[in-house]
Design an enzyme around this catalytic site. Structure first.
Site, PDB file in Angstrom:
ATOM      1  N   CYS A   2       0.831  -1.197   0.000  1.00  0.00           N
ATOM      2  CA  CYS A   2       0.000   0.000   0.000  1.00  0.00           C
ATOM      3  C   CYS A   2       0.872   1.256   0.000  1.00  0.00           C
ATOM      4  CB  CYS A   2      -0.957   0.081   1.185  1.00  0.00           C
ATOM      5  SG  CYS A   2      -2.065  -1.319   1.298  1.00  0.00           S
ATOM      6  N   ARG A  28       3.961  -0.225  -4.713  1.00  0.00           N
ATOM      7  CA  ARG A  28       3.673  -0.758  -3.387  1.00  0.00           C
ATOM      8  C   ARG A  28       2.346  -1.531  -3.332  1.00  0.00           C
ATOM      9  NH1 ARG A  28       6.804   1.571   0.363  1.00  0.00           N
ATOM     10  NH2 ARG A  28       5.361   0.890   1.967  1.00  0.00           N
ATOM     11  N   TRP A  74      -2.755  -2.795  -1.710  1.00  0.00           N
ATOM     12  CA  TRP A  74      -2.453  -4.202  -1.917  1.00  0.00           C
ATOM     13  C   TRP A  74      -3.270  -4.933  -0.853  1.00  0.00           C
ATOM     14  CZ3 TRP A  74      -0.425  -8.426   0.713  1.00  0.00           C
ATOM     15  CH2 TRP A  74      -0.037  -9.509  -0.083  1.00  0.00           C
ATOM     16  N   ASN A  98      -1.394   2.051   5.696  1.00  0.00           N
ATOM     17  CA  ASN A  98      -0.486   1.065   5.103  1.00  0.00           C
ATOM     18  C   ASN A  98      -0.003   0.182   6.237  1.00  0.00           C
ATOM     19  OD1 ASN A  98       1.583  -0.330   3.782  1.00  0.00           O
ATOM     20  ND2 ASN A  98       3.054   1.314   4.149  1.00  0.00           N
ATOM     21  N   GLY A  99      -0.210  -1.130   6.113  1.00  0.00           N
ATOM     22  CA  GLY A  99       0.211  -2.054   7.169  1.00  0.00           C
ATOM     23  C   GLY A  99      -0.879  -3.083   7.391  1.00  0.00           C
ATOM     24  N   GLU A 476      16.544 -18.227  -8.992  1.00  0.00           N
ATOM     25  CA  GLU A 476      16.254 -16.812  -9.233  1.00  0.00           C
ATOM     26  C   GLU A 476      15.698 -16.615 -10.652  1.00  0.00           C
ATOM     27  OE1 GLU A 476      15.733 -14.324  -7.579  1.00  0.00           O
ATOM     28  OE2 GLU A 476      16.050 -12.612  -8.893  1.00  0.00           O
ATOM     29  N   LYS A 480      11.975 -15.115 -11.534  1.00  0.00           N
ATOM     30  CA  LYS A 480      11.786 -13.957 -12.434  1.00  0.00           C
ATOM     31  C   LYS A 480      10.759 -14.298 -13.508  1.00  0.00           C
ATOM     32  CE  LYS A 480      13.140 -11.382 -10.784  1.00  0.00           C
ATOM     33  NZ  LYS A 480      13.883 -11.121  -9.617  1.00  0.00           N
ATOM     34  N   GLU A 483       7.136 -14.620 -11.994  1.00  0.00           N
ATOM     35  CA  GLU A 483       6.455 -13.441 -11.476  1.00  0.00           C
ATOM     36  C   GLU A 483       6.082 -12.431 -12.552  1.00  0.00           C
ATOM     37  OE1 GLU A 483      10.511 -11.544  -9.526  1.00  0.00           O
ATOM     38  OE2 GLU A 483       8.633 -11.034  -8.600  1.00  0.00           O
ATOM     39  N   HIS A 499      14.359 -37.840  -8.879  1.00  0.00           N
ATOM     40  CA  HIS A 499      13.768 -38.425  -7.670  1.00  0.00           C
ATOM     41  C   HIS A 499      12.284 -38.093  -7.563  1.00  0.00           C
ATOM     42  CE1 HIS A 499      17.619 -39.865  -6.344  1.00  0.00           C
ATOM     43  NE2 HIS A 499      18.130 -38.679  -6.679  1.00  0.00           N
ATOM     44  N   LYS A 598       5.923  -4.394  -4.188  1.00  0.00           N
ATOM     45  CA  LYS A 598       7.377  -4.397  -4.062  1.00  0.00           C
ATOM     46  C   LYS A 598       7.846  -4.588  -2.626  1.00  0.00           C
ATOM     47  CE  LYS A 598      11.512  -2.915  -5.964  1.00  0.00           C
ATOM     48  NZ  LYS A 598      11.876  -4.219  -6.503  1.00  0.00           N
TER      49      LYS A 598
HETATM   50  C1  F6R Z   1      11.385 -10.948  -6.678  1.00  0.00           C
HETATM   51  C2  F6R Z   1      11.306 -10.030  -5.565  1.00  0.00           C
HETATM   52  C3  F6R Z   1      10.951 -10.567  -4.228  1.00  0.00           C
HETATM   53  C4  F6R Z   1      11.795  -9.876  -3.142  1.00  0.00           C
HETATM   54  C5  F6R Z   1      11.281 -10.289  -1.759  1.00  0.00           C
HETATM   55  C6  F6R Z   1      12.099  -9.670  -0.647  1.00  0.00           C
HETATM   56  O1  F6R Z   1      11.719 -10.312  -7.865  1.00  0.00           O
HETATM   57  O2  F6R Z   1      11.514  -8.859  -5.728  1.00  0.00           O
HETATM   58  O3  F6R Z   1      11.076 -11.937  -4.162  1.00  0.00           O
HETATM   59  O4  F6R Z   1      13.123 -10.239  -3.314  1.00  0.00           O
HETATM   60  O5  F6R Z   1       9.941  -9.890  -1.614  1.00  0.00           O
HETATM   61  O6  F6R Z   1      12.018  -8.287  -0.674  1.00  0.00           O
HETATM   62  P1  F6R Z   1      13.130  -7.402   0.004  1.00  0.00           P
HETATM   63  O7  F6R Z   1      14.397  -7.636  -0.721  1.00  0.00           O
HETATM   64  O8  F6R Z   1      12.629  -5.997  -0.121  1.00  0.00           O
HETATM   65  O9  F6R Z   1      13.221  -7.849   1.434  1.00  0.00           O
END
Ligand code: F6R
Length: 603
Positions: A2, A28, A74, A98-99, A476, A480, A483, A499, A598
């Protein structure tokens, strides 16, 4: 999660100041949004499901006011719709939040029994009821806010209007970010200063449990004891250029192209001339016999690389933990253990809670964090910044790369302290660090992932394989792709697939194998053969010197050979480009994928 922006101005101000602010905060959360605008002492609410653009299109362009609060959501409690969108209102109180209010369920029941009818399913409306009740009891706004905050459990940043003083906004925060901005004839509050940067770059911090009052005379800050705090504004460290796309079609692509510069900056911050500079820029690690790397999502994957490097280079026992598991695992920790928390935002709820748990136990905590002034950065015993700059695309690229860079240096420092790094190797690494940014730049500009992307876009499932560091890279790469393109993928340690999961391989299932470790080439090739034999379409991401044209693959992407400590930094690039290219072909919203936000400030 948020985003909040609010303003109070001595002159009529276009609602666009809120709309543009919300657009900057959309990273956010972006499932619904709303504004409360005060004009001639009358408040009007405008709320909608969907992104800020939807709200913008519904609003009359000439709409203006002298104060306003806005929110992009969010969802946690209650589906994203017009009603559950903020601001929320109960009698004397209108607020944005926000929270997350963790005891909202009990409080909702309590207030329902008192005759309150809730219009929404949100925890925020419950917070509104609590504050309204406290206000009815005390009739003193500061006391009412302080009292309400003793009742509410969880995290919050609130922007609040009281109905008898619509030319003032009150604000308070706990475990959620909130900044204040001072402009000419206008003051702001916002989750992040990018929201008001076009109007002012003068920023004030608001500490936890302080109350800010915004009105036409400026900003007043009141501490927990009710005393006024004098605080000067500072110049924002963020510039306008950093929050613009700069000719790229997405922030993600811009941020991938920034990686060479970010890596240069990050290495330069810690080592001006040589690795010996780490003695000055990082604390001594001599006492530690064990390292635990903790993070969520991509930060966890960066931690996996660190674990491999710490064990391989410094020969010190290490492990990687998901913050959400670690915090509840009653971990065995002692004075010889360093717990290293990794986070872009520095506000991730699980990572922060895990750090606080370690701090309470008196364990040494390190935070590798991108956002200066964030809770993790402030609360860890040692703060090691990543220097990626503002990352706007929800999927991390440059911040992840920069995390891996700082972690590599941490491992190298420990290796030097343990006398595990020869002079020659040190020199070789220093030379490689020097040439890395240029090499990455060339690689990003010259690498084509079109062929793999063309195939993958037509599939529902993709597998990524790798061993050791290549397994961490595969995880990773897979995250990517999932998502931002919504294609399901799984990453497997190459030897593990047979397995069980190999039963999912059928004709033309795409499998992407990563090979950068010369000792494991044959093993990984054998694993790749096993899936190929079962019909898989195999793609290879392989270090250039390890490739031979006897290796069968539908397409091959060569990775530059660099020192193994740095291999993770360059080898992630084709994965990031691949996820982008597939998502682009599928017409996905690359910077703001569905359901995500994010900064994950809820558990
Ligand atoms: C993936 C991504 C998330 C963050 C995760 C942790 O692209 O961005 O998996 O890595 O939410 O977020 P931070 O790094 O802000 O603690």
């Amino acid at each position: 999660m948020c985003g909040i922006i609010g303003f109070v101005s001595s002159e009529n101000t276009k609602a666009a100041v809120l709309i543009e602010g919300l657009k900057k905060l959309e990273y956010r959360g972006y499932d619904s949004c709303g504004i409360a605008l005060v004009h001639n002492q009358e408040m009007a609410l405008y709320k909608t499901k969907g992104k800020v653009k939807v709200l913008e299109d519904k609003l009359d362009k000439s709409l203006e006011g002298t104060s306003g609060l806005a929110h992009t959501r969010w969802a946690t409690h209650g589906e994203p719709n017009d009603v559950n969108a903020h601001p929320h209102q109960i009698e004397r109180v209108t607020l944005v939040h926000n929270g997350i209010i963790e005891n909202s369920h009990e409080l909702r029941k309590f207030y329902e029994m008192q005759g309150v009818t809730f219009k929404t399913e949100t925890d925020t409306e419950v917070a509104c009821a609590v504050l309204n009740d406290c206000m009815n009891k005390t009739n003193n706004k500061i006391e009412a806010i302080q009292k309400a905050c003793t009742i509410l459990k969880g995290s919050y940043a609130f922007g609040i209007f009281f109905d008898d003083e619509l030319d003032k906004i009150y604000a308070i925060r706990k475990d959620s970010p909130l900044l204040l901005g001072e402009g000419k004839n206008i003051v702001f509050l916002a989750s992040d200063c990018s929201a008001f940067l076009e109007t002012t770059n003068r920023v004030l911090e608001l500490n936890e449990n302080e109350i800010a009052i915004l009105d036409v005379t400026g900003i007043t800050i009141i501490d927990e004891e009710g005393n006024e705090v004098k605080r000067e504004s500072k110049e924002a460290t963020l510039s306008l250029e950093e929050i613009q796309k700069d000719g790229y079609d997405t922030f993600l692509m811009k941020e991938i192209h920034e990686e060479p510069m970010v890596i240069k900056k990050t290495f330069h911050h810690y080592m001006k001339k040589s690795l010996n500079d780490l003695n000055e820029t990082m604390p001594s690690l001599k006492k530690y016999k064990r390292f635990i790397f903790v993070g969520c999502g991509s930060a966890y994957h960066a931690g996996m690389i660190a674990k491999t490097l710490m064990e391989q280079k410094a020969r010190v026992i290490s492990s990687t933990e998901l913050a959400s598991e670690f915090r509840y695992s009653n971990p065995i920790l002692d004075d010889d253990t360093a717990v290293v928390f990794i986070s872009q935002s520095g506000e991730t709820a699980d990572t922060l809670a895990a750090l606080r748990m370690c701090n309470e136990k008196g364990i040494d905590t390190f935070a590798i964090v991108n956002v200066l002034g964030s809770s993790l950065a402030k609360e860890a015993k040692v703060f090691l910044p990543t220097l990626a700059g503002k990352e706007i695309s929800v999927a991390t690229t440059k911040a992840y790369c920069s995390q891996v860079a700082v972690l590599s240096l941490l491992c190298l420092k420990k290796a030097m302290e343990e006398n595990k790094l020869s002079r020659e190797e040190k020199l070789a690494i220093e030379n490689e660090i020097e040439r890395l940014p240029l090499l990455m730049k060339k690689y990003i500009n010259q690498t084509s992932v079109e062929k793999i992307a063309d195939t993958i876009q037509h599939h529902n499932h993709v597998f990524f394989l790798g061993r050791g560091l290549d397994y961490a890279l595969s995880l990773e790469g897979s995250l990517k792709l999932k998502e931002i393109s919504y294609i399901h993928s799984e990453a497997y340690a190459a030897g593990e697939l047979k397995h069980g999961t190999i039963s999912l391989i059928e004709k033309d299932t795409p499998v992407i194998t990563c090979i950068t470790n010369p000792d494991l080439v044959l093993k990984s090739i054998s694993n790749t053969k096993e899936v190929e034999t079962r019909g898989a379409k195999v793609f290879l991401l392989i270090r250039e010197d390890l490739y031979s044209n006897l290796m069968d693959a539908s397409a091959v992407i060569l990775l530059p050979k660099v020192h193994d400590v740095l291999q993770g930094i360059v080898s992630i690039l084709p994965y990031q480009l691949l996820a982008y290219t597939v998502a682009k072909k599928l017409g996905c919203d690359i910077d703001q994928p569905r359901n995500l936000a994010k900064s994950v400030t809820v558990e």
